[in-house]
Scaffold this motif. Structure first.
Motif: not given
Length: 211
Positions: A162-166
């Motif tokens: 939800f809150n980080a790069k893949p």
């Protein structure tokens, strides 16, 4: 009502015996065998006693799973028996293990310090988890809590937060399907209740007359 198979599984644990269970229930020794054979029904007042003695609601915490943090098991300071146990508010039938969430990339659904309970063995193919959150262990060893997405090739996946790069194009060695999530606050309350029960049992044992 408790499933007899749950009781049978509990009796397979080290140190758990029919005699010990009967003593914990306050019944004659043969009553447990009668329950297992279907001759005798379990009374409502006996359910909590059975669960507590056989630890049917106890799940080992086997480490941490990264939600933002990268967990590398070979560098993780976790004893073989795990970080302790968490007691669920209900018995659980399947073989499960637990992990503590580390990091905040899966906020607001998962917070740092939450506990996820997952199936010990992967029960379905990788493709069935596309679009779902799960605990994953990569071929390279890292362990994460991520949403699993289809990769560019049939052998790879993308892990999204939800809150980080893949994390893209990685190979998964194991997927732990989540069956229970326990928020950090609930865990603290459950542990407080367990500690209170232990203190009460210790006081009762101290008052019990010697035989």
């Amino acid at each position: 009502m408790l499933d007899v198979r749950l009781i049978e599984r509990g009796l397979e644990k080290p140190g758990k015996t029919k005699g010990g269970l009967a003593a914990a229930m306050g019944v004659r020794p043969g009553a447990v065998s009668e329950i297992l054979s279907g001759i005798r029904l379990i009374k409502a007042s006996e359910i909590a006693l059975i669960i507590e003695y056989l630890e049917l609601n106890s799940v080992p915490i086997m480490g941490r799973v990264g939600a933002g943090a990268t967990i590398e098991p070979e560098h993780e300071q976790v004893p073989p028996e795990g970080l302790g146990d968490v007691e669920l508010p209900f018995p659980i039938a399947e073989e499960t293990i637990a992990f503590e969430v580390s990091g905040d990339s899966m906020l607001p659904k998962y917070e740092n310090g939450d506990i996820i309970v997952v199936y010990r063995e992967q029960q379905h193919p990788v493709s069935s988890f596309y679009g779902e959150e799960a605990a994953v262990r990569l071929k390279t060893g890292e362990r994460y809590l991520k949403t699993i997405e289809r990769g560019k090739s049939p052998t790879t996946v993308n892990l999204t937060s939800f809150n980080a790069k893949p994390i893209t194009g990685v190979k998964v060695e194991w997927i732990g399907e989540i069956c229970v999530t326990l928020p950090r606050g609930q865990i603290e309350r459950l542990r407080s209740k367990a500690a209170a029960r232990a203190r009460k049992a210790a006081r009762a044992a101290g008052r019990a007359p010697e035989k």
